[in-house]
Design a protein around this motif. Structure first.
Motif, PDB file in Angstrom:
ATOM      1  N   ALA A 267       2.849  -1.776  39.287  1.00 17.11           N
ATOM      2  CA  ALA A 267       4.175  -1.185  39.098  1.00 17.11           C
ATOM      3  C   ALA A 267       5.113  -2.156  38.397  1.00 17.11           C
ATOM      4  CB  ALA A 267       4.753  -0.767  40.450  1.00 17.11           C
ATOM      5  N   PHE A 268       5.058  -3.433  38.795  1.00 21.54           N
ATOM      6  CA  PHE A 268       5.910  -4.449  38.169  1.00 21.54           C
ATOM      7  C   PHE A 268       5.547  -4.627  36.697  1.00 21.54           C
ATOM      8  CE2 PHE A 268       6.397  -8.897  36.871  1.00 21.54           C
ATOM      9  CZ  PHE A 268       7.768  -9.064  37.020  1.00 21.54           C
ATOM     10  N   ALA A 269       4.260  -4.759  36.411  1.00 17.01           N
ATOM     11  CA  ALA A 269       3.820  -4.980  35.034  1.00 17.01           C
ATOM     12  C   ALA A 269       4.197  -3.788  34.143  1.00 17.01           C
ATOM     13  CB  ALA A 269       2.313  -5.206  35.007  1.00 17.01           C
TER      14      ALA A 269
ATOM     15  N   ALA B  82      -6.279  -6.052  33.358  1.00 11.38           N
ATOM     16  CA  ALA B  82      -5.427  -6.380  32.214  1.00 11.38           C
ATOM     17  C   ALA B  82      -5.698  -5.438  31.044  1.00 11.38           C
ATOM     18  CB  ALA B  82      -5.635  -7.829  31.799  1.00 11.38           C
ATOM     19  N   PHE B  83      -6.972  -5.136  30.788  1.00 11.47           N
ATOM     20  CA  PHE B  83      -7.296  -4.233  29.684  1.00 11.47           C
ATOM     21  C   PHE B  83      -6.837  -2.811  29.977  1.00 11.47           C
ATOM     22  CE2 PHE B  83      -9.976  -7.535  27.889  1.00 11.47           C
ATOM     23  CZ  PHE B  83      -9.851  -7.284  26.534  1.00 11.47           C
ATOM     24  N   LYS B  84      -6.967  -2.372  31.205  1.00 10.68           N
ATOM     25  CA  LYS B  84      -6.503  -1.029  31.559  1.00 10.68           C
ATOM     26  C   LYS B  84      -4.999  -0.910  31.332  1.00 10.68           C
ATOM     27  CE  LYS B  84      -6.432   2.307  35.378  1.00 10.68           C
ATOM     28  NZ  LYS B  84      -6.813   2.541  36.801  1.00 10.68           N
ATOM     29  N   LEU B  85      -4.277  -1.957  31.730  1.00 15.32           N
ATOM     30  CA  LEU B  85      -2.826  -1.970  31.547  1.00 15.32           C
ATOM     31  C   LEU B  85      -2.464  -1.985  30.065  1.00 15.32           C
ATOM     32  CD1 LEU B  85       0.027  -2.307  32.845  1.00 15.32           C
ATOM     33  CD2 LEU B  85      -0.347  -4.780  32.702  1.00 15.32           C
ATOM     34  N   ALA B  86      -3.086  -2.884  29.299  1.00 15.02           N
ATOM     35  CA  ALA B  86      -2.766  -3.008  27.876  1.00 15.02           C
ATOM     36  C   ALA B  86      -3.103  -1.731  27.122  1.00 15.02           C
ATOM     37  CB  ALA B  86      -3.518  -4.188  27.275  1.00 15.02           C
ATOM     38  N   ALA B  87      -4.279  -1.177  27.377  1.00 15.68           N
ATOM     39  CA  ALA B  87      -4.696   0.040  26.673  1.00 15.68           C
ATOM     40  C   ALA B  87      -3.803   1.217  27.033  1.00 15.68           C
ATOM     41  CB  ALA B  87      -6.157   0.347  27.006  1.00 15.68           C
ATOM     42  N   GLY B  88      -3.371   1.275  28.290  1.00 16.55           N
ATOM     43  CA  GLY B  88      -2.514   2.376  28.715  1.00 16.55           C
ATOM     44  C   GLY B  88      -1.181   2.404  27.999  1.00 16.55           C
ATOM     45  N   PHE B  89      -0.706   1.235  27.583  1.00 14.97           N
ATOM     46  CA  PHE B  89       0.577   1.145  26.882  1.00 14.97           C
ATOM     47  C   PHE B  89       0.405   0.881  25.386  1.00 14.97           C
ATOM     48  CE2 PHE B  89       2.095   0.846  31.158  1.00 14.97           C
ATOM     49  CZ  PHE B  89       3.422   1.236  31.130  1.00 14.97           C
ATOM     50  N   GLY B  90      -0.839   0.792  24.932  1.00 12.34           N
ATOM     51  CA  GLY B  90      -1.076   0.518  23.522  1.00 12.34           C
ATOM     52  C   GLY B  90      -0.585  -0.847  23.096  1.00 12.34           C
TER      53      GLY B  90
END
Length: 437
Positions: free
Chosen positions: A190-192, A220-228
């Motif tokens: 949630a913070f990220a 980290a990859f799930k987070l990055a990919a989710g936001f492009g």
């Protein structure tokens, strides 16, 4: 615009990234390079003011300048910094000189640093970097969520406010060092996600320092990919040759289609490995399309602290990575903090340290070193239209040197910096000597 008077005309310019030794005439219109023309020998100044005689005010009023054979480079790109920690050395010392003490020491005082203090450090470090010719910075941020959301968020808010304050001089990208803890998955995620919605540029971290690097990297990859967004992780900042987080990182890059969109910083353990294993991982990095950043000044300072005699210095395998086709940049990392008590944000100084550490001292090595400070990090951080080329934005630094090699020989103090359609920093070098008595 065709036919209009140029904003700026420069003659007798040396471009060591293009043709070291030749002279060029450069023209800027509307903040864009409109012409880059090779000269047939030195050009006679026709109303062109010698740049060494001009301060910032004179430069701002001068449409035509004679560089007198001085070097021009596109603005340096410092692809790995820690602006929020800069200049904290007076508060946090490092008696052992180890990475562990640096981390623990800074974290022990992180809650005591106010948002205004962090912001002031970022602004000071960013503007110092600009004065040495850096025009794009990528900074990792300390976000110690385990100390509470307010403590972690104050660094993010300070960074975004600082970027706004210095935005007319320099562009800054931010990659928080998210520390993934499965026990606090919901809170960290949630913070990220909130920071990325606020304007943070990408996902950072140091998975080799976490209990489960594989899980950290996957998150980290799930987070990055989710936001492009891009991903840039500290990887294997260790003397231990058994630390091989880069292996897993490359697997995830391929699996997530992140070739050209993922960066690995440090890669110290690669230098401690046996040659066959290092060769395997370097080939895997090249195939995966990961960008790499070496931080020679800081790794020379921190690594090998447990060794005696033949001390490991921690600098990654620079020549081998480059020869394998891995895009490799050099960067500042830390400035006057417990991770590195020295440094000033001068990429030319970093280039010299890189040349020493990697034995890059032959004449033909000089353009390679300069590219590690300019073209390669520009590609790694995602810049397009970068360089001294017609049609590209004019952001550049002029240095008081006559060749690429003399840049590293002399480390010229005098710099003149142009960005965003104006001169933003200028040195004056009218040399005067005391008369002999």
């Amino acid at each position: 615009m065709p036919g209009s008077e140029p904003d700026l005309e420069l003659i007798n310019v040396r471009l060591p990234l293009e043709q070291d030794g030749g002279l060029f005439k450069l023209t800027v219109r509307g903040g864009i390079w409109s012409a880059v023309e090779a000269q047939q020998g030195p050009a006679e100044p026709d109303g062109h003011i010698p740049i060494g005689d001009a301060g910032l005010e004179e430069l701002s009023d001068a449409p035509a300048l004679d560089l007198q054979g001085k070097v021009a480079l596109p603005g340096f790109v410092d692809a790995h910094m820690h602006l929020d920690k800069a200049y904290s050395i007076e508060h946090v010392r490092n008696q052992s000189g180890t990475l562990r003490e640096a981390i623990e020491g800074y974290r022990s005082l992180a809650a005591s640093f106010s948002k205004d203090t962090i912001k002031a450090r970022i602004v000071k470090a960013a503007l110092a970097s600009v004065s040495f010719g850096s025009l794009t910075l990528r900074s990792h941020l300390d976000v110690p969520l385990h100390l509470g959301r307010e403590v972690a968020m104050r660094t993010v808010e300070a960074a975004l406010e600082a970027r706004e304050e210095v935005g007319s001089f320099v562009d800054i990208q931010y990659f928080p060092m998210f520390y993934y803890d499965p026990a606090k998955d919901g809170e960290m995620t949630a913070f990220a996600e909130e920071t990325l919605r606020m304007g943070i540029d990408g996902v950072g971290g140091a998975p080799h320092l976490t209990p489960d690097p594989e899980q950290n990297i996957g998150w980290a990859f799930k987070l990055a990919a989710g936001f492009g967004r891009l991903i840039d992780l500290h990887i294997d900042e260790s003397d231990d040759p058994a630390v091989k987080t880069i292996d897993t990182y490359c697997d995830h890059i391929v699996r997530n289609g992140y070739s050209g969109k993922a960066t690995a910083g440090h890669l110290c353990s690669l230098s401690a490995m046996e040659q066959p294993e290092a060769d395997r991982l370097i080939a895997k990095m090249a195939e995966a399309g990961v960008g790499a950043v070496t931080l020679p000044a800081v790794n020379l300072y921190l690594q090998g602290r447990g060794d005696s005699g033949n001390v490991r210095r921690g600098v990654t395998r620079i020549k081998e990575l480059a020869e394998a086709g891995v895009p490799l940049a050099a960067a500042s990392d830390n400035i006057q903090d417990p991770f590195h008590p020295f440094g000033r944000g001068d990429m030319l100084q970093i280039g010299l340290i890189t040349a020493y550490a990697a034995h890059l001292a032959k004449e033909e090595d000089i353009p390679k070193v300069l590219s590690m400070l300019t073209n390669t990090p520009a590609a790694i951080v995602g810049l397009t239209n970068y360089g001294i080329r017609p049609g590209f934005p004019a952001g550049f630094v002029v240095l008081d040197a006559a060749s690429g090699e003399s840049l590293l020989q002399e480390l010229p103090a005098a710099r003149w910096v142009y960005n965003k359609s104006r001169w933003i920093h200028a040195s004056q070098i009218k040399r005067q000597w005391a008369k002999r008595s």
